[in-house]
Design a protein around this motif. Structure first.
Motif, PDB file in Angstrom:
ATOM      1  N   ALA A 172       0.837  -1.197   0.000  1.00 35.34           N
ATOM      2  CA  ALA A 172       0.000   0.000   0.000  1.00 35.34           C
ATOM      3  C   ALA A 172       0.875   1.252   0.000  1.00 35.34           C
ATOM      4  O   ALA A 172       2.096   1.183   0.181  1.00 35.34           O
ATOM      5  CB  ALA A 172      -0.913  -0.006   1.223  1.00 35.34           C
ATOM      6  N   ASP A 173       0.253   2.402  -0.192  1.00 29.56           N
ATOM      7  CA  ASP A 173       0.975   3.671  -0.162  1.00 29.56           C
ATOM      8  C   ASP A 173       1.213   4.089   1.290  1.00 29.56           C
ATOM      9  O   ASP A 173       0.263   4.227   2.075  1.00 29.56           O
ATOM     10  CB  ASP A 173       0.186   4.759  -0.880  1.00 29.56           C
ATOM     11  N   ASP A 174       2.472   4.306   1.647  1.00 27.53           N
ATOM     12  CA  ASP A 174       2.854   4.829   2.960  1.00 27.53           C
ATOM     13  C   ASP A 174       3.451   6.208   2.729  1.00 27.53           C
ATOM     14  O   ASP A 174       4.498   6.340   2.082  1.00 27.53           O
ATOM     15  CB  ASP A 174       3.876   3.913   3.639  1.00 27.53           C
ATOM     16  N   VAL A 175       2.807   7.251   3.262  1.00 27.86           N
ATOM     17  CA  VAL A 175       3.187   8.624   2.914  1.00 27.86           C
ATOM     18  C   VAL A 175       3.212   9.517   4.141  1.00 27.86           C
ATOM     19  O   VAL A 175       2.800   9.135   5.232  1.00 27.86           O
ATOM     20  CB  VAL A 175       2.217   9.220   1.868  1.00 27.86           C
ATOM     21  N   LEU A 176       3.717  10.750   3.934  1.00 27.53           N
ATOM     22  CA  LEU A 176       3.745  11.818   4.937  1.00 27.53           C
ATOM     23  C   LEU A 176       4.491  11.429   6.223  1.00 27.53           C
ATOM     24  O   LEU A 176       3.927  11.417   7.311  1.00 27.53           O
ATOM     25  CB  LEU A 176       2.321  12.267   5.281  1.00 27.53           C
ATOM     26  N   PRO A 177       5.780  11.127   6.140  1.00 32.08           N
ATOM     27  CA  PRO A 177       6.549  10.773   7.343  1.00 32.08           C
ATOM     28  C   PRO A 177       6.670  11.951   8.299  1.00 32.08           C
ATOM     29  O   PRO A 177       6.886  13.086   7.888  1.00 32.08           O
ATOM     30  CB  PRO A 177       7.916  10.379   6.778  1.00 32.08           C
ATOM     31  N   THR A 178       6.536  11.666   9.599  1.00 31.82           N
ATOM     32  CA  THR A 178       6.629  12.684  10.647  1.00 31.82           C
ATOM     33  C   THR A 178       7.453  12.117  11.800  1.00 31.82           C
ATOM     34  O   THR A 178       7.085  11.108  12.392  1.00 31.82           O
ATOM     35  CB  THR A 178       5.231  13.083  11.149  1.00 31.82           C
ATOM     36  N   PRO A 217      -0.682  12.731   9.671  1.00 29.11           N
ATOM     37  CA  PRO A 217       0.135  13.264  10.766  1.00 29.11           C
ATOM     38  C   PRO A 217       0.840  14.542  10.363  1.00 29.11           C
ATOM     39  O   PRO A 217       1.241  14.715   9.209  1.00 29.11           O
ATOM     40  CB  PRO A 217       1.141  12.133  11.018  1.00 29.11           C
ATOM     41  N   THR A 218       0.979  15.456  11.325  1.00 31.02           N
ATOM     42  CA  THR A 218       1.658  16.720  11.047  1.00 31.02           C
ATOM     43  C   THR A 218       2.788  17.018  12.030  1.00 31.02           C
ATOM     44  O   THR A 218       3.753  17.682  11.665  1.00 31.02           O
ATOM     45  CB  THR A 218       0.662  17.896  11.077  1.00 31.02           C
ATOM     46  N   ASP A 219       2.697  16.523  13.288  1.00 27.06           N
ATOM     47  CA  ASP A 219       3.754  16.839  14.246  1.00 27.06           C
ATOM     48  C   ASP A 219       3.578  15.991  15.507  1.00 27.06           C
ATOM     49  O   ASP A 219       2.518  15.405  15.732  1.00 27.06           O
ATOM     50  CB  ASP A 219       3.716  18.319  14.633  1.00 27.06           C
ATOM     51  N   TRP A 220       4.662  15.910  16.319  1.00 26.10           N
ATOM     52  CA  TRP A 220       4.632  15.269  17.638  1.00 26.10           C
ATOM     53  C   TRP A 220       4.848  16.336  18.692  1.00 26.10           C
ATOM     54  O   TRP A 220       5.539  17.324  18.454  1.00 26.10           O
ATOM     55  CB  TRP A 220       5.771  14.256  17.786  1.00 26.10           C
ATOM     56  N   SER A 221       4.272  16.114  19.877  1.00 30.57           N
ATOM     57  CA  SER A 221       4.635  16.966  21.013  1.00 30.57           C
ATOM     58  C   SER A 221       6.048  16.579  21.451  1.00 30.57           C
ATOM     59  O   SER A 221       6.493  15.447  21.250  1.00 30.57           O
ATOM     60  CB  SER A 221       3.652  16.782  22.173  1.00 30.57           C
ATOM     61  N   ARG A 222       6.768  17.509  22.060  1.00 31.74           N
ATOM     62  CA  ARG A 222       8.176  17.263  22.396  1.00 31.74           C
ATOM     63  C   ARG A 222       8.358  16.182  23.452  1.00 31.74           C
ATOM     64  O   ARG A 222       9.397  15.540  23.507  1.00 31.74           O
ATOM     65  CB  ARG A 222       8.831  18.562  22.864  1.00 31.74           C
ATOM     66  N   GLY A 245       6.641  13.514  23.474  1.00 36.67           N
ATOM     67  CA  GLY A 245       6.285  12.250  22.839  1.00 36.67           C
ATOM     68  C   GLY A 245       4.920  11.715  23.201  1.00 36.67           C
ATOM     69  O   GLY A 245       4.544  10.615  22.778  1.00 36.67           O
ATOM     70  N   ARG A 246       4.118  12.476  23.953  1.00 37.54           N
ATOM     71  CA  ARG A 246       2.842  11.965  24.446  1.00 37.54           C
ATOM     72  C   ARG A 246       1.696  12.183  23.475  1.00 37.54           C
ATOM     73  O   ARG A 246       0.678  11.490  23.550  1.00 37.54           O
ATOM     74  CB  ARG A 246       2.503  12.620  25.787  1.00 37.54           C
ATOM     75  N   LEU A 247       1.833  13.152  22.564  1.00 38.07           N
ATOM     76  CA  LEU A 247       0.736  13.483  21.658  1.00 38.07           C
ATOM     77  C   LEU A 247       1.218  13.499  20.208  1.00 38.07           C
ATOM     78  O   LEU A 247       2.283  14.032  19.905  1.00 38.07           O
ATOM     79  CB  LEU A 247       0.140  14.851  21.994  1.00 38.07           C
ATOM     80  N   LEU A 248       0.422  12.915  19.329  1.00 39.01           N
ATOM     81  CA  LEU A 248       0.647  13.026  17.893  1.00 39.01           C
ATOM     82  C   LEU A 248      -0.421  13.957  17.342  1.00 39.01           C
ATOM     83  O   LEU A 248      -1.625  13.724  17.530  1.00 39.01           O
ATOM     84  CB  LEU A 248       0.555  11.660  17.219  1.00 39.01           C
ATOM     85  N   ILE A 249       0.003  15.017  16.677  1.00 39.61           N
ATOM     86  CA  ILE A 249      -0.928  15.975  16.086  1.00 39.61           C
ATOM     87  C   ILE A 249      -1.203  15.542  14.647  1.00 39.61           C
ATOM     88  O   ILE A 249      -0.282  15.244  13.891  1.00 39.61           O
ATOM     89  CB  ILE A 249      -0.352  17.404  16.109  1.00 39.61           C
ATOM     90  N   TYR A 250      -2.483  15.503  14.287  1.00 40.11           N
ATOM     91  CA  TYR A 250      -2.833  15.081  12.928  1.00 40.11           C
ATOM     92  C   TYR A 250      -4.065  15.839  12.450  1.00 40.11           C
ATOM     93  O   TYR A 250      -4.775  16.467  13.244  1.00 40.11           O
ATOM     94  CB  TYR A 250      -3.075  13.573  12.874  1.00 40.11           C
ATOM     95  N   SER A 251      -4.290  15.802  11.161  1.00 36.89           N
ATOM     96  CA  SER A 251      -5.451  16.465  10.577  1.00 36.89           C
ATOM     97  C   SER A 251      -6.374  15.422   9.954  1.00 36.89           C
ATOM     98  O   SER A 251      -5.940  14.327   9.584  1.00 36.89           O
ATOM     99  CB  SER A 251      -5.020  17.491   9.519  1.00 36.89           C
ATOM    100  N   THR A 252      -7.644  15.760   9.871  1.00 35.10           N
ATOM    101  CA  THR A 252      -8.633  14.895   9.240  1.00 35.10           C
ATOM    102  C   THR A 252      -9.439  15.714   8.240  1.00 35.10           C
ATOM    103  O   THR A 252      -9.442  16.949   8.289  1.00 35.10           O
ATOM    104  CB  THR A 252      -9.600  14.283  10.268  1.00 35.10           C
ATOM    105  N   GLN A 253     -10.110  15.010   7.369  1.00 41.59           N
ATOM    106  CA  GLN A 253     -11.016  15.643   6.426  1.00 41.59           C
ATOM    107  C   GLN A 253     -12.405  15.069   6.663  1.00 41.59           C
ATOM    108  O   GLN A 253     -12.705  13.946   6.265  1.00 41.59           O
ATOM    109  CB  GLN A 253     -10.561  15.408   4.985  1.00 41.59           C
ATOM    110  N   ASP A 254     -13.239  15.846   7.346  1.00 38.94           N
ATOM    111  CA  ASP A 254     -14.576  15.407   7.712  1.00 38.94           C
ATOM    112  C   ASP A 254     -15.588  16.126   6.824  1.00 38.94           C
ATOM    113  O   ASP A 254     -15.513  17.349   6.672  1.00 38.94           O
ATOM    114  CB  ASP A 254     -14.843  15.735   9.185  1.00 38.94           C
ATOM    115  N   PRO A 255     -16.538  15.399   6.211  1.00 31.13           N
ATOM    116  CA  PRO A 255     -17.510  16.066   5.333  1.00 31.13           C
ATOM    117  C   PRO A 255     -18.371  17.090   6.062  1.00 31.13           C
ATOM    118  O   PRO A 255     -18.907  18.005   5.443  1.00 31.13           O
ATOM    119  CB  PRO A 255     -18.352  14.907   4.797  1.00 31.13           C
ATOM    120  N   MET A 256     -18.492  16.963   7.394  1.00 31.62           N
ATOM    121  CA  MET A 256     -19.321  17.892   8.156  1.00 31.62           C
ATOM    122  C   MET A 256     -18.544  19.143   8.563  1.00 31.62           C
ATOM    123  O   MET A 256     -19.067  20.254   8.501  1.00 31.62           O
ATOM    124  CB  MET A 256     -19.863  17.193   9.408  1.00 31.62           C
TER     125      MET A 256
END
Length: 241
Positions: free
Chosen positions: A164-170, A213-218, A220-231
Motif C-alpha cells: 500500500a501507499d505509505d506517505v507523509l513521514p513525521t 500526521p503533522t507533528d509530535w509533542s516534544r 512524545g505523548r501526543l501526535l498531532i494530525y489532521s482529518t477531512q470530515d464532510p461535516m
C-alpha cells in the motif's frame, strides 16, 4: 482554508481554547526553533519572527525562497524544518525532474542532496537535522525511506515495505520513530514505525475519515494530525500515545 478573510495561519493551545488568526498565508506554516515562522505565499517562502511565549509576530516577513512546490492540494507543501534551525523544501513545478537541496537561513542553496530523485517527495528532517525521511517510489510502490548524506556518503534505508501507499513521514522528537499515513486498510490511517526500519508497524488510529500526521509533542505523548470530515472539513486533532 475558506474565504480570504478567514483563511490563513492560526495559533492555538492544546487545551482546546479557541485559536486566533496570525496572518494571511496560502498554505500551512512551519515553526523553526530559531524563533521564525516559515509561511507560503503563492509559490514563495517567507519567514517572520514569532515570540514563542506570547505567540505574537515581530517585524515584517522576508522572502527566503522562491518556486516552492505545493503538493496535491493547498494543505500539502513539501517543507520541513529541524530542531537545529535548518530547513528543506522542494522547488520547481509539478512537472519534470526535481531535486532536494540544502539551504541556509537566507535561502541560499548550499548543495544538492545526493541520492534524491524525481520519485522522492514530502521530505521530513529528523530533529537533529542529520537525516531525512522521504516518500520514495520504487517499482511503482510508495514507501518511506530515510536518507543520510553525512560525510559525503549517501545512505538510503527503507522503513516501510507494504504494497500500500505509505506517505507523509513525521519524526518523533527523540528521532526514534516515524509516524505516517498508510492506505493498507483501504482508508488513510495513522501508523508508526521505528526509524531504523526494524520491527513491525504499529496502527495508531483508524477512522472513516482520512488522517494525516503533522507533528509530535516534544514529550512524545501526543501526535498531532489532521482529518477531512464532510461535516466540519479540515480539523486538527491530538492523539494521546
Amino acid at each position: 482554508l475558506g474565504d480570504r478573510e478567514a483563511s490563513g495561519v492560526y495559533v492555538g493551545q492544546l487545551d482546546g481554547s479557541p485559536p486566533r488568526r496570525l496572518l494571511e498565508a496560502d498554505g500551512p506554516a512551519v515553526f523553526v526553533t530559531t524563533g521564525h515562522l516559515l509561511l507560503l505565499r503563492r509559490d514563495s517562502l517567507f519567514a517572520q519572527r514569532l515570540a514563542p511565549v506570547r505567540l505574537e509576530l515581530i517585524g515584517d516577513p522576508f522572502r527566503v525562497a522562491e518556486q516552492v512546490r505545493v503538493g496535491y492540494g493547498p494543505m500539502l507543501v513539501s517543507l520541513s524544518a529541524s530542531a537545529t534551525g535548518s530547513f528543506v523544501y522542494r522547488s520547481g513545478s509539478t512537472a519534470g525532474v526535481q531535486e532536494l537541496a540544502w539551504l541556509d537561513g537566507s535561502g541560499k542553496e548550499l548543495e544538492k542532496v545526493s541520492g534524491s530523485d524525481s520519485g522522492s517527495y514530502f521530505p521530513s528532517l529528523s530533529p537533529d537535522g542529520r537525516r531525512m525521511a522521504v516518500n520514495r517510489v520504487v517499482d511503482g510502490n510508495t514507501d518511506i525511506w530515510t536518507l543520510d548524506s553525512r560525510e559525503g556518503v549517501v545512505r538510503l534505508s527503507r522503513v516501510t515495505t507494504d504494497a500500500a501507499d505509505d506517505v507523509l513521514p513525521t519524526w518523533s522528537w527523540d528521532g526514534t520513530r516515524i509516524a505516517y499515513t498508510s492506505t493498507r486498510m483501504g482508508e488513510s490511517h495513522l501508523y508508526q514505525h521505528l526509524a531504523t526500519g526494524g520491527g513491525s508497524e504499529v496502527l495508531l488510529s483508524s477512522s472513516a475519515q482520512p488522517q494525516y500526521p503533522t507533528d509530535w509533542s516534544r514529550d512524545g505523548r501526543l501526535l498531532i494530525y489532521s482529518t477531512q470530515d464532510p461535516m466540519s472539513r479540515n480539523d486538527i486533532w491530538a492523539l494521546p500515545l
